[in-house]
Design a protein around this motif. Sequence first.
Motif, PDB file in Angstrom:
ATOM      1  N   ALA A  33       0.834  -1.195   0.000  1.00  0.00           N
ATOM      2  CA  ALA A  33       0.000   0.000   0.000  1.00  0.00           C
ATOM      3  C   ALA A  33       0.870   1.246   0.000  1.00  0.00           C
ATOM      4  O   ALA A  33       1.723   1.434   0.869  1.00  0.00           O
ATOM      5  CB  ALA A  33      -0.912  -0.003   1.226  1.00  0.00           C
ATOM      6  N   GLY A  34       0.667   2.095  -1.001  1.00  0.00           N
ATOM      7  CA  GLY A  34       1.366   3.369  -1.087  1.00  0.00           C
ATOM      8  C   GLY A  34       0.384   4.514  -1.116  1.00  0.00           C
ATOM      9  O   GLY A  34      -0.829   4.306  -1.265  1.00  0.00           O
ATOM     10  N   PRO A  35       0.852   5.743  -0.985  1.00  0.00           N
ATOM     11  CA  PRO A  35      -0.059   6.891  -0.948  1.00  0.00           C
ATOM     12  C   PRO A  35      -0.771   7.142  -2.268  1.00  0.00           C
ATOM     13  O   PRO A  35      -1.770   7.863  -2.303  1.00  0.00           O
ATOM     14  CB  PRO A  35       0.868   8.066  -0.589  1.00  0.00           C
ATOM     15  CG  PRO A  35       2.227   7.622  -0.989  1.00  0.00           C
ATOM     16  CD  PRO A  35       2.258   6.142  -0.791  1.00  0.00           C
ATOM     17  N   GLU A  36      -0.292   6.558  -3.373  1.00  0.00           N
ATOM     18  CA  GLU A  36      -0.931   6.751  -4.671  1.00  0.00           C
ATOM     19  C   GLU A  36      -1.546   5.463  -5.207  1.00  0.00           C
ATOM     20  O   GLU A  36      -1.870   5.369  -6.386  1.00  0.00           O
ATOM     21  CB  GLU A  36       0.098   7.292  -5.672  1.00  0.00           C
ATOM     22  CG  GLU A  36       0.623   8.658  -5.296  1.00  0.00           C
ATOM     23  CD  GLU A  36       1.607   9.186  -6.319  1.00  0.00           C
ATOM     24  OE1 GLU A  36       1.155   9.734  -7.345  1.00  0.00           O
ATOM     25  OE2 GLU A  36       2.813   9.047  -6.105  1.00  0.00           O
ATOM     26  N   GLY A  37      -1.710   4.462  -4.340  1.00  0.00           N
ATOM     27  CA  GLY A  37      -2.318   3.210  -4.761  1.00  0.00           C
ATOM     28  C   GLY A  37      -1.437   2.022  -4.436  1.00  0.00           C
ATOM     29  O   GLY A  37      -0.340   2.154  -3.872  1.00  0.00           O
ATOM     30  N   LEU A  38      -1.932   0.835  -4.777  1.00  0.00           N
ATOM     31  CA  LEU A  38      -1.183  -0.389  -4.501  1.00  0.00           C
ATOM     32  C   LEU A  38      -0.020  -0.529  -5.475  1.00  0.00           C
ATOM     33  O   LEU A  38      -0.176  -0.347  -6.686  1.00  0.00           O
ATOM     34  CB  LEU A  38      -2.097  -1.611  -4.620  1.00  0.00           C
ATOM     35  CG  LEU A  38      -3.107  -1.840  -3.491  1.00  0.00           C
ATOM     36  CD1 LEU A  38      -3.937  -3.079  -3.795  1.00  0.00           C
ATOM     37  CD2 LEU A  38      -2.409  -1.995  -2.148  1.00  0.00           C
ATOM     38  N   VAL A  39       1.147  -0.864  -4.928  1.00  0.00           N
ATOM     39  CA  VAL A  39       2.332  -1.159  -5.723  1.00  0.00           C
ATOM     40  C   VAL A  39       2.528  -2.672  -5.692  1.00  0.00           C
ATOM     41  O   VAL A  39       2.693  -3.263  -4.623  1.00  0.00           O
ATOM     42  CB  VAL A  39       3.580  -0.447  -5.174  1.00  0.00           C
ATOM     43  CG1 VAL A  39       4.818  -0.868  -5.961  1.00  0.00           C
ATOM     44  CG2 VAL A  39       3.396   1.063  -5.224  1.00  0.00           C
ATOM     45  N   ARG A  40       2.482  -3.288  -6.849  1.00  0.00           N
ATOM     46  CA  ARG A  40       2.690  -4.733  -6.936  1.00  0.00           C
ATOM     47  C   ARG A  40       4.179  -5.026  -7.012  1.00  0.00           C
ATOM     48  O   ARG A  40       4.905  -4.414  -7.791  1.00  0.00           O
ATOM     49  CB  ARG A  40       1.984  -5.279  -8.176  1.00  0.00           C
ATOM     50  CG  ARG A  40       2.209  -6.774  -8.426  1.00  0.00           C
ATOM     51  CD  ARG A  40       1.516  -7.186  -9.706  1.00  0.00           C
ATOM     52  NE  ARG A  40       1.959  -8.488 -10.171  1.00  0.00           N
ATOM     53  CZ  ARG A  40       1.731  -8.965 -11.393  1.00  0.00           C
ATOM     54  NH1 ARG A  40       1.042  -8.231 -12.251  1.00  0.00           N
ATOM     55  NH2 ARG A  40       2.175 -10.134 -11.752  1.00  0.00           N
ATOM     56  N   LEU A  80       7.432   4.650   0.954  1.00  0.00           N
ATOM     57  CA  LEU A  80       6.701   5.271  -0.151  1.00  0.00           C
ATOM     58  C   LEU A  80       6.052   6.583   0.279  1.00  0.00           C
ATOM     59  O   LEU A  80       6.056   7.564  -0.475  1.00  0.00           O
ATOM     60  CB  LEU A  80       5.644   4.306  -0.677  1.00  0.00           C
ATOM     61  CG  LEU A  80       6.170   3.070  -1.414  1.00  0.00           C
ATOM     62  CD1 LEU A  80       5.049   2.062  -1.634  1.00  0.00           C
ATOM     63  CD2 LEU A  80       6.792   3.467  -2.746  1.00  0.00           C
ATOM     64  N   ALA A  81       5.505   6.599   1.482  1.00  0.00           N
ATOM     65  CA  ALA A  81       4.869   7.828   1.971  1.00  0.00           C
ATOM     66  C   ALA A  81       5.909   8.911   2.228  1.00  0.00           C
ATOM     67  O   ALA A  81       5.703  10.086   1.888  1.00  0.00           O
ATOM     68  CB  ALA A  81       4.081   7.532   3.252  1.00  0.00           C
ATOM     69  N   PRO A 102       1.156   1.934  -9.712  1.00  0.00           N
ATOM     70  CA  PRO A 102      -0.266   2.106 -10.014  1.00  0.00           C
ATOM     71  C   PRO A 102      -0.434   2.888 -11.317  1.00  0.00           C
ATOM     72  O   PRO A 102       0.405   3.742 -11.646  1.00  0.00           O
ATOM     73  CB  PRO A 102      -0.787   2.909  -8.811  1.00  0.00           C
ATOM     74  CG  PRO A 102       0.199   2.640  -7.718  1.00  0.00           C
ATOM     75  CD  PRO A 102       1.522   2.474  -8.392  1.00  0.00           C
ATOM     76  N   PRO A 103      -1.501   2.615 -12.089  1.00  0.00           N
ATOM     77  CA  PRO A 103      -1.638   3.207 -13.427  1.00  0.00           C
ATOM     78  C   PRO A 103      -1.539   4.721 -13.474  1.00  0.00           C
ATOM     79  O   PRO A 103      -0.975   5.279 -14.409  1.00  0.00           O
ATOM     80  CB  PRO A 103      -3.025   2.729 -13.871  1.00  0.00           C
ATOM     81  CG  PRO A 103      -3.258   1.470 -13.108  1.00  0.00           C
ATOM     82  CD  PRO A 103      -2.592   1.672 -11.778  1.00  0.00           C
ATOM     83  N   THR A 104      -2.089   5.417 -12.475  1.00  0.00           N
ATOM     84  CA  THR A 104      -2.101   6.879 -12.524  1.00  0.00           C
ATOM     85  C   THR A 104      -1.022   7.516 -11.672  1.00  0.00           C
ATOM     86  O   THR A 104      -0.948   8.739 -11.562  1.00  0.00           O
ATOM     87  CB  THR A 104      -3.472   7.404 -12.057  1.00  0.00           C
ATOM     88  OG1 THR A 104      -3.721   6.942 -10.703  1.00  0.00           O
ATOM     89  CG2 THR A 104      -4.587   6.891 -12.960  1.00  0.00           C
ATOM     90  N   ALA A 105      -0.166   6.703 -11.051  1.00  0.00           N
ATOM     91  CA  ALA A 105       0.849   7.233 -10.148  1.00  0.00           C
ATOM     92  C   ALA A 105       2.145   7.527 -10.882  1.00  0.00           C
ATOM     93  O   ALA A 105       2.405   7.027 -11.980  1.00  0.00           O
ATOM     94  CB  ALA A 105       1.112   6.236  -9.021  1.00  0.00           C
ATOM     95  N   ALA A 106       2.977   8.343 -10.246  1.00  0.00           N
ATOM     96  CA  ALA A 106       4.312   8.587 -10.773  1.00  0.00           C
ATOM     97  C   ALA A 106       5.138   7.309 -10.646  1.00  0.00           C
ATOM     98  O   ALA A 106       4.872   6.463  -9.780  1.00  0.00           O
ATOM     99  CB  ALA A 106       4.974   9.723 -10.002  1.00  0.00           C
TER     100      ALA A 106
END
Length: 594
Positions: free
Chosen positions: A453-460, A584-585, A479-483
């Motif tokens: 879990a990251g601040p911009e979505g799940l990181v696989r 990540l945060a 995540p698709p919309t994250a940097a």
Amino acid sequence: MRTSIATVCLSGSLTEKLHACAAAGFDGVEVMDTDLTVAYESPKEIRALSERLGLAIYMFQPLRDIEGVEPELFVDNLRRAEAKFELMRRLGTDLVLVCSNAGTATVDDDAEAASQLGRLADLAAQYGIRIAYEALAWGRFVNDYRHAWRLVTMADRPNLGTCLDSFHILARGHDPSQIEEIDGEKIFFLQLADAPLLDMDVLSWSRHHRLFPGEGGFRLTALLGHVLRAGYTGPISLEVFNDTYRQTDVRSTAAHAKRSLTSLADQASAAHGWDADRLPEVPQPQSVDFAEITGADLTALDETLHHLGFTFRGTHQTKPVRLWSWGDARIILNEQSHGAEPQLSGIGMTVRDVEAVVARGLALGAERGFRRTYTGEYDLKALKAPDGTHIYMNDVPAEDSWVPEFRGGQAEQRSDAQVDHINLSYRWHDFEEAVLFFRSVLGLGTDKGENVAGPEGLVRSQVMHTADKALRLPLNLAPPTAAMPPRHIAVRCRGILEVAQRARENGLSFLSVPDNYYRDLHARTGLDPEFLGRLQDLDLLYDEDHDGAFIHFYTRTFGGLFVEMVERVGQYDGYGAVNAPVRLAAQREPQHAG
């Protein structure tokens, strides 16, 4: 082995798909009806283009909802089929895929279904067309390849055979060994797809989550062995429905697909003792030789490596390139990239046979990596990973090959420090291709993936490694919309608290860790308060399991990368995944970066 791919696997127009398939080295294609329907080119023009590109059109597909219907509806189905047969004659293919009826079937009668398939085959024979009947996993009455084969034998027409699709067989858990009971000459076509092992309805699973061979959990090597032992001699084709592949660049996806088939053929040949389709056999890499960072100005990284305890080994004799080392952990800073932010651009690996690795990579469609080399300099061979990262190979010790090219540095004191792992991050459309590259070219295995879990979505996260863990490559899917998450080099050392203390005294700032983390850490582990206080004072993170412990800290981020220092205590074998959300945060908050 003749290779093929269904045009539904790829993005773009039909002509773009054909050009990409030819460039990737496929022998032929399956043309999907929707691709032809929306094309502005006529069937004759598509046929002519395919011939110019050297592609055979092995099959046209599909004819749906034909058999198992009331007589009046079947008459209309024959009319519909005849129109397709006329089209196929202009297209230049003599094989059509007929899927078991999943929508309009109302007659659950094998004799009637076989009779209707026979009448369809008789009509097709007038056009010189063969029919490959396939059992869809969600077919109304026929959803098992063995059932489809029974209907084919009951219909008993020379131009009626079966099509085997790995997804429809394995997704329903059917035993593929009984494929060997089918007459090989009546297996008209073979379609292959891998898939993750999911618990969901087979239609959604099939339509959105298929993968290329080697990327999922299906035992395709065994299935292919059964098909070939049955006597099948036709093309090996890919039919992969995947939302990602139908959006990515058509040429790179076609190359990706071809690599998967080449690798599968090699694995099947090795597993079954066949000589055909074998690639050069190479042992897994032995260790990390170096990590290379490129950028226009890497002075801040020079300072960081110095404060961490690395030794400056010198500047390259002909290039603006510097070498830092700590034991077997070697980091190259390359300032030949003008105007670029720092990024991890290359990984050096020690291997037993460079030429064999290069030959295998080229056979799997990898590109050679270019490195400018002057007279008298060591020629490091390289392959390019799909994202452009250079993978260098060396079968001579570094100190006896490329290291002497660096001058003006210091001698290093003996140390057992080494690169623990190198973390690579990818966007959603590149991840599966990267996994396949490292698996097929370098023979790396995989651990079970995790979601962080990251601040911009799940990181696989998917860790790839050699059997002895000498080389570890955690791959992160953004995540698709994250940097894009920054990449990083993790260096393993002893006495990490002293390393961190010395670096802090030298003025090096680490990634700042919030106080709430240490409160939670104390609640989870019950660590000694004095030890916990030292961790908190130095912004160190901690994890433990029944095998040992993991202590680590992160530098600030430089462009697209950072450095991690780690110490493994006991037999701890993880990567501190529980701490990843904290990292990540913190990296997202510039005010806490150091």
